[in-house]
Design a protein around this motif. Sequence first.
Motif, PDB file in Angstrom:
ATOM      1  N   ALA A 114       0.798  -1.232   0.000  1.00 58.71           N
ATOM      2  CA  ALA A 114       0.000   0.000   0.000  1.00 58.71           C
ATOM      3  C   ALA A 114       0.831   1.283   0.000  1.00 58.71           C
ATOM      4  CB  ALA A 114      -0.992  -0.010   1.157  1.00 58.71           C
ATOM      5  N   PRO A 115       1.887   1.415   0.822  1.00 58.72           N
ATOM      6  CA  PRO A 115       2.629   2.687   0.803  1.00 58.72           C
ATOM      7  C   PRO A 115       3.187   3.047  -0.576  1.00 58.72           C
ATOM      8  CG  PRO A 115       3.147   1.484   2.802  1.00 58.72           C
ATOM      9  CD  PRO A 115       2.355   0.557   1.921  1.00 58.72           C
ATOM     10  N   THR A 116       3.695   2.077  -1.313  1.00 56.55           N
ATOM     11  CA  THR A 116       4.220   2.340  -2.655  1.00 56.55           C
ATOM     12  C   THR A 116       3.122   2.853  -3.572  1.00 56.55           C
ATOM     13  OG1 THR A 116       5.933   0.654  -2.438  1.00 56.55           O
ATOM     14  CG2 THR A 116       5.318   1.277  -4.682  1.00 56.55           C
ATOM     15  N   LEU A 117       1.954   2.216  -3.539  1.00 57.56           N
ATOM     16  CA  LEU A 117       0.856   2.629  -4.404  1.00 57.56           C
ATOM     17  C   LEU A 117       0.320   4.000  -4.001  1.00 57.56           C
ATOM     18  CD1 LEU A 117      -1.023  -0.755  -4.914  1.00 57.56           C
ATOM     19  CD2 LEU A 117       0.762   0.289  -6.309  1.00 57.56           C
ATOM     20  N   LEU A 118       0.261   4.269  -2.698  1.00 59.86           N
ATOM     21  CA  LEU A 118      -0.164   5.589  -2.237  1.00 59.86           C
ATOM     22  C   LEU A 118       0.817   6.662  -2.706  1.00 59.86           C
ATOM     23  CD1 LEU A 118      -1.362   4.493   1.289  1.00 59.86           C
ATOM     24  CD2 LEU A 118      -2.829   5.500  -0.480  1.00 59.86           C
ATOM     25  N   ASP A 119       2.111   6.351  -2.650  1.00 61.87           N
ATOM     26  CA  ASP A 119       3.121   7.310  -3.113  1.00 61.87           C
ATOM     27  C   ASP A 119       3.026   7.550  -4.620  1.00 61.87           C
ATOM     28  OD1 ASP A 119       4.069   7.651  -0.529  1.00 61.87           O
ATOM     29  OD2 ASP A 119       5.779   6.304  -0.791  1.00 61.87           O
ATOM     30  N   LEU A 120       2.433   6.602  -5.362  1.00 58.65           N
ATOM     31  CA  LEU A 120       2.243   6.766  -6.808  1.00 58.65           C
ATOM     32  C   LEU A 120       0.918   7.471  -7.133  1.00 58.65           C
ATOM     33  CD1 LEU A 120       3.561   3.351  -8.143  1.00 58.65           C
ATOM     34  CD2 LEU A 120       4.642   5.594  -8.392  1.00 58.65           C
ATOM     35  N   GLY A 121       0.166   7.857  -6.103  1.00 54.56           N
ATOM     36  CA  GLY A 121      -1.047   8.632  -6.329  1.00 54.56           C
ATOM     37  C   GLY A 121      -2.366   7.941  -6.047  1.00 54.56           C
ATOM     38  N   LEU A 122      -2.332   6.696  -5.538  1.00 49.84           N
ATOM     39  CA  LEU A 122      -3.570   6.020  -5.165  1.00 49.84           C
ATOM     40  C   LEU A 122      -4.325   6.900  -4.170  1.00 49.84           C
ATOM     41  CD1 LEU A 122      -5.187   3.300  -5.373  1.00 49.84           C
ATOM     42  CD2 LEU A 122      -3.953   2.593  -3.312  1.00 49.84           C
ATOM     43  N   ALA A 123      -5.613   7.125  -4.411  1.00 45.17           N
ATOM     44  CA  ALA A 123      -6.411   7.986  -3.533  1.00 45.17           C
ATOM     45  C   ALA A 123      -6.835   7.266  -2.260  1.00 45.17           C
ATOM     46  CB  ALA A 123      -7.646   8.501  -4.271  1.00 45.17           C
ATOM     47  N   GLY A 124      -6.941   5.940  -2.322  1.00 41.18           N
ATOM     48  CA  GLY A 124      -7.349   5.219  -1.135  1.00 41.18           C
ATOM     49  C   GLY A 124      -7.699   3.777  -1.406  1.00 41.18           C
ATOM     50  N   MET A 125      -8.094   3.135  -0.326  1.00 46.53           N
ATOM     51  CA  MET A 125      -8.402   1.715  -0.359  1.00 46.53           C
ATOM     52  C   MET A 125      -9.680   1.450   0.436  1.00 46.53           C
ATOM     53  SD  MET A 125      -5.030   2.515   0.398  1.00 46.53           S
ATOM     54  CE  MET A 125      -4.718   1.992   2.070  1.00 46.53           C
ATOM     55  N   ILE A 126     -10.304   0.323   0.116  1.00 55.31           N
ATOM     56  CA  ILE A 126     -11.467  -0.181   0.845  1.00 55.31           C
ATOM     57  C   ILE A 126     -11.132  -1.617   1.210  1.00 55.31           C
ATOM     58  CG2 ILE A 126     -13.935  -0.676   0.770  1.00 55.31           C
ATOM     59  CD1 ILE A 126     -14.061   1.289  -1.668  1.00 55.31           C
ATOM     60  N   GLY A 127     -11.296  -1.980   2.460  1.00 56.90           N
ATOM     61  CA  GLY A 127     -10.996  -3.342   2.864  1.00 56.90           C
ATOM     62  C   GLY A 127     -11.578  -3.669   4.218  1.00 56.90           C
ATOM     63  N   LYS A 128     -10.971  -4.651   4.869  1.00 63.65           N
ATOM     64  CA  LYS A 128     -11.485  -5.132   6.155  1.00 63.65           C
ATOM     65  C   LYS A 128     -10.339  -5.191   7.157  1.00 63.65           C
ATOM     66  CE  LYS A 128     -12.340  -9.517   6.475  1.00 63.65           C
ATOM     67  NZ  LYS A 128     -12.931 -10.837   6.241  1.00 63.65           N
TER      68      LYS A 128
END
Length: 173
Positions: free
Chosen positions: A87-101
């Motif tokens: 997740a940190p790598t994808l967030l640093d590439l601009g991912l706005a967020g995630m949905i999970g459990k």
Amino acid sequence: MKELTLPLTKEQIKNLHAGGSVLISGTILTARDCAHKRITEYISEGKPLPFEIKGAMIYYAGPCPAKPGMASGSCGPTTSARMDSFAPTLLDLGLAGMIGKGEMCEEVANALKRNTAVYFAAIGGAGALYGSAIKKSECIAFPDLLSEAVYRLEVEKIPAVVAMDCHGGNIYR
């Protein structure tokens, strides 16, 4: 309950706070463990991703096959902590967020703050509810991964809770 339409702007994300209830509509991507591993391999090899990560919302889920007349079958969230290392790598590439459990680690919390992003908690055990909110489903990457492939979903009013916000708020702490 706040209604959100994706994609989210940074200003919208700044107005979300841990514990808030939301209904999410718009386009989300699905990706589980195997897809995340493949995505990070693409990144480390310098290959372009087969979809846009910037501004995207990833749902940690794998949709079940659709019954006649439905866009998708059951589509409940999987355990988010399994994506902690990605997740940190994808967030640093601009991912706005995630949905999970479930809870995610401190490195993810720091990446959410650093990138003005958000993590939503979906309701475990409500896969049929989430499946019925899917209006369109299309496999867009890694079909060999079957249910763990990346799907683009058009969703309408899926319920979630702001679990970790960009201000450091965390419902698990």
